[in-house]
Design an enzyme around this catalytic site. Structure first.
Site, short mmCIF file in Angstrom:
data_model
loop_
_atom_site.label_atom_id
_atom_site.label_comp_id
_atom_site.label_asym_id
_atom_site.label_seq_id
_atom_site.Cartn_x
_atom_site.Cartn_y
_atom_site.Cartn_z
N LYS A 114 43.45 -95.43 -88.76
CA LYS A 114 42.20 -96.19 -88.58
C LYS A 114 42.20 -96.93 -87.24
CE LYS A 114 42.83 -98.03 -92.64
NZ LYS A 114 42.76 -98.80 -93.91
N ARG A 156 46.40 -93.59 -104.27
CA ARG A 156 47.69 -94.30 -104.21
C ARG A 156 47.65 -95.57 -105.05
NH1 ARG A 156 48.22 -95.71 -98.33
NH2 ARG A 156 50.10 -96.80 -99.00
N ASP A 177 41.57 -91.26 -95.48
CA ASP A 177 42.30 -92.47 -95.87
C ASP A 177 41.66 -93.13 -97.09
OD1 ASP A 177 44.27 -94.66 -95.37
OD2 ASP A 177 42.43 -95.80 -95.11
N SER A 200 48.08 -94.82 -92.99
CA SER A 200 46.80 -95.43 -93.33
C SER A 200 46.35 -96.42 -92.25
CB SER A 200 46.92 -96.15 -94.68
OG SER A 200 45.73 -96.84 -95.01
N HIS A 240 45.91 -106.18 -86.53
CA HIS A 240 45.86 -105.77 -87.94
C HIS A 240 46.99 -106.48 -88.67
CE1 HIS A 240 45.11 -103.25 -91.46
NE2 HIS A 240 46.42 -103.26 -91.61
#
Length: 406
Positions: free
Chosen positions: A187, A168, A161, A183, A82
């Site tokens: 995930k 946000r 999320d 967040s 990620h």
């Protein structure tokens, strides 16, 4: 429990219990906590932070707000990566095929871009016919068959999320390190991978503007991974210049294919580093062995063959990639050395050209974008092409807003 008292408790820098966090966040998902109340709590968290215990508890609440993907039927150690996002980041399109070509399962769920940060799903949808909405069964079968798949979320993963991130985004609370970590990691944990590489970007084009914040985020996400018994390896990489030369969806897929076919440069080097780390984690071999395997996968063409197989398997046709036929060259108005590329401004420019979205509901133009023609420390003559814009409209820009030459 009292909503106002919980908000006030965080305003006073006190830690919230898991029950209080669940009452607020689950309540927001279910509609009993209103936008303005959650906005107040998010701002209090953004200003006053959260303890590690609070963060672990919030991650757990996010994970359990929806389904958890069971990848146990995929054979082998499953790896994922990620990136915290930036400008021109097409690394997954390069690293995924490298790793998968070595027989390592790489199941990846990705998102769409928002603002100057691009999304992997948008890039792949530049390819005509490419299916980014695999079912859970299709996703698992594909990874078992060819070791690689990228899809949007295949199940009702972390619905909390989605709604919190949307709030946000419009309440100036995106930059909270505990909320970013929650967040991302909720995930990733719900997504089922065994081992995760986290690429934390730092610099002008990144969420994290300085190395201290980037290190804090990396350390927190590693601790969350340990809490959930997942091996997490964070690296911190530079986002003071775009990743590679191309910014924009079709353009980035084209550059990813160029790298897979031998194009040299810093982007290739980063992809080799990240792929080697994933191979090392999956096969439990030395760094030297992992690097040799990765370089062989690139040099032999195995990685590019895997990319083509992946695209075909998800019904895409790489021959359909198109870029705009209307281009504008941005010319230097001075002579000197290129000292700075203003990455954030280039990312915002790509959005203005249509390559990104300001709001989640915006439609993007996959054919638009930017190709850099000069790099840091290049000597620039007046009239040199600094970058080429691929556009769908006429636009006039001041090069000084994007390049610092002296």
């Amino acid at each position: 429990m009292n909503i106002v008292e919980i908000i006030d408790k965080k305003r006073l820098k006190k830690n919230l219990t898991k029950e209080e966090l669940s009452f607020m966040f689950t309540g927001y998902l279910e509609g009993t906590v209103k936008d303005y109340q959650m906005s107040s709590l998010l701002m209090a968290i953004c200003i006053n932070g959260m303890s590690e215990e609070e963060t672990f508890n919030l991650v757990d609440i996010f994970i359990n707000s929806g389904d958890i993907l069971d990848l146990s039927s995929i054979k082998g150690i499953k790896v994922d990566k990620h990136s915290t996002g930036g400008v021109g980041d097409k690394v997954s399109l390069i690293v995924g095929p490298i790793v998968a070509s070595l027989g390592i399962p790489f199941p990846k769920m990705s998102g769409r871009g928002l603002g100057h940060t691009g999304g992997t799903i948008d890039k792949l949808e530049s390819i005509q016919g490419f299916n980014t909405n695999l079912t859970e069964e299709e996703f698992i079968k594909q990874v078992n068959d060819i070791h690689f798949a990228i899809t949007g979320q295949t199940k009702n993963l972390c619905p909390l999320d989605k709604v919190i991130y949307a709030l946000r985004d419009v309440t100036a609370t995106v930059s909270s390190i505990p909320l970013i970590a929650t967040s991302i990691m909720s995930k990733k944990i719900a997504g089922g991978a065994d081992k995760i590489l986290l690429d934390v970007k730092v610099g002008d084009g990144a969420l994290m503007k300085n190395i201290e914040d980037a290190q804090q985020l990396a350390n927190l996400m590693k601790k969350i991974g340990e809490y959930y018994h997942r091996e997490v390896y964070p690296i911190i990489t530079d986002m003071n210049t775009p990743l590679g030369d191309n910014i924009g969806n079709s353009l980035e897929v084209i550059e990813a294919m160029d790298i897979l076919q031998g194009k040299k440069g810093p982007l290739r080097d980063l992809c080799i580093e990240e792929a080697a780390q994933l191979v090392l984690m999956a096969l439990n071999i030395s760094e030297e062995e992992a690097l040799l395997k990765v370089k062989d996968a690139l040099d032999s063409g195995k990685a590019f063959d895997k990319f083509k197989e992946f695209v075909k398997y998800q019904n895409g046709d790489i021959n359909t990639l198109e870029v705009s036929t209307q281009t504008i060259d941005v010319l230097s108005n001075k002579e000197g050395v290129l000292k700075k590329i203003k990455t954030l401004n280039l990312g915002r420019l790509s959005v203005e050209l249509g390559a990104g979205r300001k709001r989640k509901e915006d439609i993007i133009d996959h054919k638009t974008g930017i190709v850099l023609k000069k790099h840091l420390n290049d000597y620039i003559k007046k009239g040199d092409v600094l970058c080429t814009l691929y556009v769908n409209k006429n636009i006039t820009i001041n090069p000084d807003n994007y390049f610092e030459i002296s």
